[in-house]
Motif scaffolding. Structure first.
Motif, PDB file in Angstrom:
ATOM      1  N   GLU A  98       0.918  -1.300   0.038  1.00  0.00           N
ATOM      2  CA  GLU A  98       0.031   0.018  -0.111  1.00  0.00           C
ATOM      3  C   GLU A  98       0.767   1.336   0.160  1.00  0.00           C
ATOM      4  OE1 GLU A  98      -2.624  -3.260   1.280  1.00  0.00           O
ATOM      5  OE2 GLU A  98      -0.807  -2.562   1.911  1.00  0.00           O
ATOM      6  N   ASP A  99       1.962   1.366   0.726  1.00  0.00           N
ATOM      7  CA  ASP A  99       2.983   2.470   0.597  1.00  0.00           C
ATOM      8  C   ASP A  99       3.373   2.777  -0.695  1.00  0.00           C
ATOM      9  OD1 ASP A  99       4.451  -0.005   0.845  1.00  0.00           O
ATOM     10  OD2 ASP A  99       6.129   1.003   1.693  1.00  0.00           O
ATOM     11  N   LEU A 100       3.816   1.709  -1.491  1.00  0.00           N
ATOM     12  CA  LEU A 100       4.258   1.935  -2.646  1.00  0.00           C
ATOM     13  C   LEU A 100       3.226   2.627  -3.589  1.00  0.00           C
ATOM     14  CD1 LEU A 100       6.628   1.693  -4.703  1.00  0.00           C
ATOM     15  CD2 LEU A 100       6.285  -0.870  -4.947  1.00  0.00           C
ATOM     16  N   VAL A 101       1.828   2.025  -3.383  1.00  0.00           N
ATOM     17  CA  VAL A 101       0.800   2.590  -4.136  1.00  0.00           C
ATOM     18  C   VAL A 101       0.692   3.900  -3.919  1.00  0.00           C
ATOM     19  CG1 VAL A 101      -1.731   2.446  -4.403  1.00  0.00           C
ATOM     20  CG2 VAL A 101      -0.545   0.334  -4.345  1.00  0.00           C
ATOM     21  N   GLU A 102       1.008   4.447  -2.703  1.00  0.00           N
ATOM     22  CA  GLU A 102       0.589   5.787  -2.375  1.00  0.00           C
ATOM     23  C   GLU A 102       1.945   6.656  -3.048  1.00  0.00           C
ATOM     24  OE1 GLU A 102       0.347   6.282   1.823  1.00  0.00           O
ATOM     25  OE2 GLU A 102      -1.417   5.107   1.945  1.00  0.00           O
ATOM     26  N   GLN A 103       2.956   6.085  -3.253  1.00  0.00           N
ATOM     27  CA  GLN A 103       4.306   6.744  -3.699  1.00  0.00           C
ATOM     28  C   GLN A 103       3.933   6.871  -4.926  1.00  0.00           C
ATOM     29  OE1 GLN A 103       8.032   4.929  -2.881  1.00  0.00           O
ATOM     30  NE2 GLN A 103       8.447   5.083  -4.944  1.00  0.00           N
ATOM     31  N   ILE A 104       3.546   5.965  -5.847  1.00  0.00           N
ATOM     32  CA  ILE A 104       3.274   6.106  -7.345  1.00  0.00           C
ATOM     33  C   ILE A 104       2.066   7.173  -7.506  1.00  0.00           C
ATOM     34  CG2 ILE A 104       2.612   4.703  -9.332  1.00  0.00           C
ATOM     35  CD1 ILE A 104       4.055   2.557  -8.183  1.00  0.00           C
ATOM     36  N   MET A 105       0.975   6.968  -6.670  1.00  0.00           N
ATOM     37  CA  MET A 105       0.257   7.905  -6.980  1.00  0.00           C
ATOM     38  C   MET A 105       0.303   9.393  -6.690  1.00  0.00           C
ATOM     39  SD  MET A 105      -2.706   6.215  -8.269  1.00  0.00           S
ATOM     40  CE  MET A 105      -4.003   6.887  -7.932  1.00  0.00           C
ATOM     41  N   GLY A 106       1.440   9.401  -5.845  1.00  0.00           N
ATOM     42  CA  GLY A 106       1.983  10.727  -5.622  1.00  0.00           C
ATOM     43  C   GLY A 106       2.982  11.233  -6.622  1.00  0.00           C
ATOM     44  N   GLY A 107       3.069  10.548  -7.448  1.00  0.00           N
ATOM     45  CA  GLY A 107       3.954  10.724  -8.689  1.00  0.00           C
ATOM     46  C   GLY A 107       5.365  10.741  -8.746  1.00  0.00           C
ATOM     47  N   ASN A 108       5.501   9.816  -7.489  1.00  0.00           N
ATOM     48  CA  ASN A 108       7.207   9.561  -7.241  1.00  0.00           C
ATOM     49  C   ASN A 108       7.450   8.165  -7.794  1.00  0.00           C
ATOM     50  OD1 ASN A 108       9.598   9.378  -6.217  1.00  0.00           O
ATOM     51  ND2 ASN A 108       9.201   8.798  -4.118  1.00  0.00           N
ATOM     52  N   ILE A 109       7.833   8.363  -9.250  1.00  0.00           N
ATOM     53  CA  ILE A 109       8.102   7.085 -10.006  1.00  0.00           C
ATOM     54  C   ILE A 109       9.617   6.899 -10.267  1.00  0.00           C
ATOM     55  CG2 ILE A 109       7.593   5.637 -11.748  1.00  0.00           C
ATOM     56  CD1 ILE A 109       4.784   7.049 -12.064  1.00  0.00           C
ATOM     57  N   ASN A 110      10.292   6.359  -9.441  1.00  0.00           N
ATOM     58  CA  ASN A 110      11.807   6.496  -9.462  1.00  0.00           C
ATOM     59  C   ASN A 110      12.532   5.175  -9.826  1.00  0.00           C
ATOM     60  OD1 ASN A 110      11.393   5.506  -6.934  1.00  0.00           O
ATOM     61  ND2 ASN A 110      12.952   6.301  -5.937  1.00  0.00           N
ATOM     62  N   PHE A 111      11.729   4.433 -10.642  1.00  0.00           N
ATOM     63  CA  PHE A 111      12.042   3.048 -11.007  1.00  0.00           C
ATOM     64  C   PHE A 111      11.896   2.931 -12.759  1.00  0.00           C
ATOM     65  CE2 PHE A 111       8.279   3.067  -8.463  1.00  0.00           C
ATOM     66  CZ  PHE A 111       7.269   2.734  -9.674  1.00  0.00           C
ATOM     67  N   ASP A 112      12.200   1.874 -13.142  1.00  0.00           N
ATOM     68  CA  ASP A 112      11.897   1.515 -14.602  1.00  0.00           C
ATOM     69  C   ASP A 112      11.133   0.311 -14.900  1.00  0.00           C
ATOM     70  OD1 ASP A 112      14.093   3.560 -15.439  1.00  0.00           O
ATOM     71  OD2 ASP A 112      15.315   2.135 -14.511  1.00  0.00           O
ATOM     72  N   LYS A 113      11.031  -0.394 -13.837  1.00  0.00           N
ATOM     73  CA  LYS A 113      10.505  -1.893 -14.062  1.00  0.00           C
ATOM     74  C   LYS A 113       9.718  -1.996 -13.017  1.00  0.00           C
ATOM     75  CE  LYS A 113      10.850  -5.609 -16.900  1.00  0.00           C
ATOM     76  NZ  LYS A 113      11.317  -5.807 -18.233  1.00  0.00           N
ATOM     77  N   VAL A 114       8.254  -2.726 -13.016  1.00  0.00           N
ATOM     78  CA  VAL A 114       7.442  -3.063 -12.007  1.00  0.00           C
ATOM     79  C   VAL A 114       7.339  -4.667 -11.795  1.00  0.00           C
ATOM     80  CG1 VAL A 114       5.388  -2.746 -10.666  1.00  0.00           C
ATOM     81  CG2 VAL A 114       6.494  -0.803 -11.833  1.00  0.00           C
ATOM     82  N   ILE A 115       7.665  -5.152 -10.792  1.00  0.00           N
ATOM     83  CA  ILE A 115       7.189  -6.654 -10.720  1.00  0.00           C
ATOM     84  C   ILE A 115       6.158  -6.897  -9.581  1.00  0.00           C
ATOM     85  CG2 ILE A 115       8.089  -9.027  -9.948  1.00  0.00           C
ATOM     86  CD1 ILE A 115      10.944  -7.694 -11.392  1.00  0.00           C
ATOM     87  N   ALA A 116       5.451  -7.738  -9.682  1.00  0.00           N
ATOM     88  CA  ALA A 116       4.458  -8.235  -8.646  1.00  0.00           C
ATOM     89  C   ALA A 116       4.211  -9.511  -8.329  1.00  0.00           C
ATOM     90  CB  ALA A 116       3.265  -7.248  -8.911  1.00  0.00           C
ATOM     91  N   THR A 117       3.938  -9.955  -7.148  1.00  0.00           N
ATOM     92  CA  THR A 117       3.403 -11.265  -7.017  1.00  0.00           C
ATOM     93  C   THR A 117       1.888 -11.387  -7.347  1.00  0.00           C
ATOM     94  OG1 THR A 117       3.070 -10.755  -4.522  1.00  0.00           O
ATOM     95  CG2 THR A 117       5.234 -11.927  -5.098  1.00  0.00           C
ATOM     96  N   PRO A 118       1.400 -12.759  -7.822  1.00  0.00           N
ATOM     97  CA  PRO A 118       0.232 -12.764  -7.971  1.00  0.00           C
ATOM     98  C   PRO A 118      -1.062 -12.186  -6.958  1.00  0.00           C
ATOM     99  CG  PRO A 118       1.407 -14.564  -8.861  1.00  0.00           C
ATOM    100  CD  PRO A 118       2.227 -13.932  -7.871  1.00  0.00           C
TER     101      PRO A 118
END
Length: 235
Positions: A98-118
């Motif tokens: 959830e904390d990463l969701v908030e980070q991204i929604m806030g416009g803080n996208i300091n990465f190039d690739k996203v991986i997720a467990t199912p």
């Protein structure tokens, strides 16, 4: 502007715009003309005989380039508990839920690739409008939705390149840097072409690889011998 025009003219000098080059010949030509003040990216563009509007003609996949991409890739992983710890140990740059969701929604996208467990996909699904346009949405078809977090992180950092056909039937992909040796670039290009050949969809009819070209960021494009590519890529 005059300086740019002069540089382009110099890069095109001695280049036969109508000749079909082998992969090795094209790499040699491109490297010789990559004269920008930065390390240019070498890119392949392939025009495929498909219509991606039809589901049975979609071409999408991932290729692990044997010599890497030459880029430093920052990886974010959506995971909890032991899988989050696994991601951190594998070298993921950002790990969260959830904390990463908030980070991204806030416009803080300091990465190039996203991986997720199912199990994290319902959460990640909220970010479709943010990650989708950037080509970062995790997808099981390219190995970014997986329980094998370690492999996914290692592949992403080690040279995995995703490819997806565009509306016009064209696939673009970076295959390394101009500073790479000719041998390394040839190996990377052949690996990508092989992956494309294997990704030929059931609905594709007639010639699959119609045209192809190789170029660097600031250099001219060179046409590749498609017939040669088709044979070597399928071998």
């Amino acid at each position: 502007m005059a300086k740019v025009a002069k540089r382009i003219a110099a890069a095109r000098e001695g280049l036969d715009r109508n000749k079909l080059y082998s992969v090795a010949e094209a790499v040699s030509v491109i490297k010789a003309r990559a004269t920008a003040k930065f390390d240019e990216t070498v890119e392949v563009a392939v025009n495929l005989g498909v219509d991606p509007r039809h589901a049975d003609q979609m071409v999408r996949g991932v290729c692990l380039l044997p010599n890497g991409t030459g880029r430093t890739v920052r990886v974010a992983v959506f995971a909890r508990g032991p899988k989050a710890e696994e991601a951190e140990k594998a070298g993921a740059d950002v790990v969260g839920a959830e904390d990463l969701v908030e980070q991204i929604m806030g416009g803080n996208i300091n990465f190039d690739k996203v991986i997720a467990t199912p199990d994290m996909m319902p959460l990640v699904g909220r970010l479709g409008k943010v990650l989708g346009p950037r080509g970062m949405m995790p997808n099981p078809k390219v190995g970014t939705v997986t329980m094998d977090v370690t492999k996914a992180v290692n592949d992403s950092k080690g040279g995995a390149v995703e490819f997806r056909v565009e509306k016009a039937g064209i696939v673009h992909a970076g295959v390394g840097k101009a500073s790479f040796s000719e041998e390394a670039l040839v190996e990377n290009i052949n690996a990508l072409l092989d992956a494309l050949a294997k990704a030929k969809p059931s609905g594709a009819k007639g010639t699959f690889m119609k045209r192809a070209a190789l170029s660097s960021t600031m250099g001219p494009g060179v046409k590749l011998d498609v017939s040669h590519i088709s044979v070597s890529a399928s071998a």
